[in-house]
Design an enzyme around this catalytic site. Structure first.
Site, PDB file in Angstrom:
ATOM      1  N   LYS A 297       0.837  -1.201   0.000  1.00 38.22           N
ATOM      2  CA  LYS A 297       0.000   0.000   0.000  1.00 38.22           C
ATOM      3  C   LYS A 297       0.873   1.254   0.000  1.00 38.22           C
ATOM      4  O   LYS A 297       1.856   1.346   0.734  1.00 38.22           O
ATOM      5  CB  LYS A 297      -0.898  -0.029   1.237  1.00 38.22           C
ATOM      6  CG  LYS A 297      -1.819   1.169   1.409  1.00 38.22           C
ATOM      7  CD  LYS A 297      -2.628   1.002   2.688  1.00 38.22           C
ATOM      8  CE  LYS A 297      -3.517   2.203   2.981  1.00 38.22           C
ATOM      9  NZ  LYS A 297      -4.267   2.018   4.245  1.00 38.22           N
TER      10      LYS A 297
ATOM     11  N   SER B 119      -8.872   2.727   4.059  1.00 40.89           N
ATOM     12  CA  SER B 119      -8.006   3.307   3.045  1.00 40.89           C
ATOM     13  C   SER B 119      -7.177   2.279   2.269  1.00 40.89           C
ATOM     14  O   SER B 119      -6.426   2.641   1.375  1.00 40.89           O
ATOM     15  CB  SER B 119      -7.063   4.333   3.687  1.00 40.89           C
ATOM     16  OG  SER B 119      -6.223   3.709   4.668  1.00 40.89           O
TER      17      SER B 119
ATOM     18  N   SER C 155      -9.213   0.702   8.356  1.00 44.22           N
ATOM     19  CA  SER C 155      -8.736   0.721   6.976  1.00 44.22           C
ATOM     20  C   SER C 155      -8.231  -0.609   6.450  1.00 44.22           C
ATOM     21  O   SER C 155      -7.969  -0.734   5.252  1.00 44.22           O
ATOM     22  CB  SER C 155      -7.641   1.777   6.803  1.00 44.22           C
ATOM     23  OG  SER C 155      -8.184   3.063   6.937  1.00 44.22           O
TER      24      SER C 155
END
Length: 470
Positions: free
Chosen positions: A71, A147, A171
């Site tokens: 990520k 996220s 997230s």
């Protein structure tokens, strides 16, 4: 075939000579190239470098030859942009791997690139202005959550078997629920954030992964866990490997079932159905399930967490502006991020101290519930996965209207630092996955044992989602 193998199966097939590490990497690259134009999960790649590393010989680790994505937030891959989904950071290129990435490499994993994230992780949907929205493979008009939405979509669509993710208010768990994956948020301090200092935001955020299977999550946690000397805080060492915990019977547990929150959003009928069915499965497995009242109010959790995250956002943005030698421009950050930044600049040291004190109070209050119960069970999301655009950072009012619904059940476990996980459990009327959340104070090992038991008793859908089918 390799696109539906989990990481453990992939490593086993590679070790047994059924397939070579290069063939696995090439298949993952082909899958990304085929699907990413439509799903927009992967934003930066290092395919040539990855294949060269495979050809040069990989370490003989437990996940040798397994492709992975990282990520683009909080962890860095040397040579790739490290933007956090923000235009302000668009020119930043990582000059070294983060410690977590080093540990992945030492385990023999092959890093293929980085995944999309909302700006600085400040949205429960992955729709940054910088890279555009990531689309849910179970419904392309729907959000993948955030996220860690890019990572969740990449794993759900079969681009890679596992991907790094992080969790500051849900997230990992929110996109896991939205994309039909298993998502474990470890205990505070379980995985080192090095080399990025994150003392304030790190109190509520942590790193791990999204996976299709429980055993993958457990083995990845064994690989990634453990502090570096000098880390500001660290989780207590586990008594056994997490992989072993995932193979262990959890015993008969007392489970507290929470289906509503004081002054919180009304839980939609579909996630309510899922959590009640999950509770029924737990009872069939011999566990005692008791309805309990939530020991916290979402607004107090949001206030404490919001203060800590806003203070950290100011520190990040101001440090970047100092590097650039200029003031903040109107188009540097998204409107919602600007609201957070402007609010953060009004905070005093006393405000931050009060937020830290409140976080501790909430932790003790929630912790008291575990004197009576081994595990708490809740919906992961109060409402089904929304369509793209519902959470629009260009219109901050949409975030304030809808964000609390997305994190009402998840963010408390960031504030308390307790481990929590989202387990896939059925689909809603639009065909999108649903998830249920379990939290515990006895550590990730207990949660992994429970998850593995549910994985056997109520197997979740591991079929290729509609948008990823040939």
């Amino acid at each position: 075939m390799t696109d539906r193998w989990d990481a453990v199966a992939t490593a086993s097939a590679t070790a047994g000579g059924e397939v070579s590490a290069r063939e696995v990497a090439e298949a993952a690259i082909a899958r990304i190239e085929k699907l990413n134009g439509e799903l927009n999960a992967v934003i930066h790649t290092r395919f040539d470098e990855a294949l060269a590393e495979v050809d040069a010989g990989l370490p003989e680790g437990p996940l040798r030859g397994v492709p992975v994505l990282v990520k683009d937030l909080g962890m860095e891959v040397a040579g790739l942009p490290a933007t956090g989904g923000s235009r302000l950071f668009a020119g930043v290129v990582a000059d070294r791997d983060s410690e977590l990435v080093r540990r992945y490499r030492r385990a023999g994993m092959v890093v293929l690139g980085t995944t999309n994230t909302p700006e600085l992780g400040l949205n429960a949907s992955t729709e940054p202005t910088l890279y555009g929205p990531t689309r849910n493979p179970w419904g392309r008009g729907h959000s993948p959550g955030g996220s860690s939405g890019g990572s969740a979509v990449a794993v759900s669509a079969g681009m890679v078997p596992v991907a790094h993710a992080s969790d500051g208010g849900g997230s990992i768990r929110i996109p896991a629920a939205a994309c039909g994956l298993f998502g474990l948020k470890p205990a505070r301090g379980r995985i080192s954030p090095a080399p990025r200092p994150t003392t304030l935001s790190g109190l509520v955020s942590g790193h791990h992964a999204v996976t299709r299977t429980v055993r993958d999550s457990a083995l990845l946690l064994d690989i990634a866990a453990g502090p570096l000397p000098g880390d500001a805080y660290a989780a207590p060492a586990a008594a056994d490997s997490f992989a072993a915990c995932a193979r262990r019977d959890p015993g008969r547990l007392r489970i507290g079932l929470v289906t509503s929150l004081p002054n919180g959003p009304a839980v939609h009928a579909e996630p309510l159905r899922a959590v009640l069915e999950a509770a029924g499965v737990c009872e069939e497995l011999g566990h005692q399930v008791v309805h309990v009242t939530a020991p916290y109010r979402p607004e107090e959790v949001g206030a404490a967490s919001g203060t800590l995250m806003a203070a950290d956002a100011v520190a990040q943005i101001d440090a970047r502006l100092e590097q650039l030698g200029r003031p903040l421009a109107d188009d540097d950050i998204e409107p919602f991020t600007r609201v957070i930044y402007d609010h953060g600049r009004t905070l005093s040291a006393a405000d931050v101290s009060r937020a830290l004190r409140k976080a501790q109070e909430i932790g003790w209050r929630v912790g008291a519930a575990f004197e009576e119960y081994d595990v708490l069970l809740t919906p992961t999301l109060a409402h089904p996965t929304p369509r793209l655009g519902v959470l629009d950072t260009r219109r901050p009012e949409t975030i304030y209207e809808h964000a609390a619904v997305r994190s009402a059940f998840t963010s408390v476990h960031n504030v308390t630092g307790m481990p929590a996980m989202s387990v896939p459990f059925g689909h809603d009327s639009d065909g999108l996955p649903l998830g249920v959340q379990f939290a515990a104070v006895r550590g990730e090992g207990l949660l992994l044992a429970v998850a593995a038991q549910l994985e056997q008793a109520a197997p979740w859908d591991t079929d290729t989602p509609p948008a990823a089918r040939s």
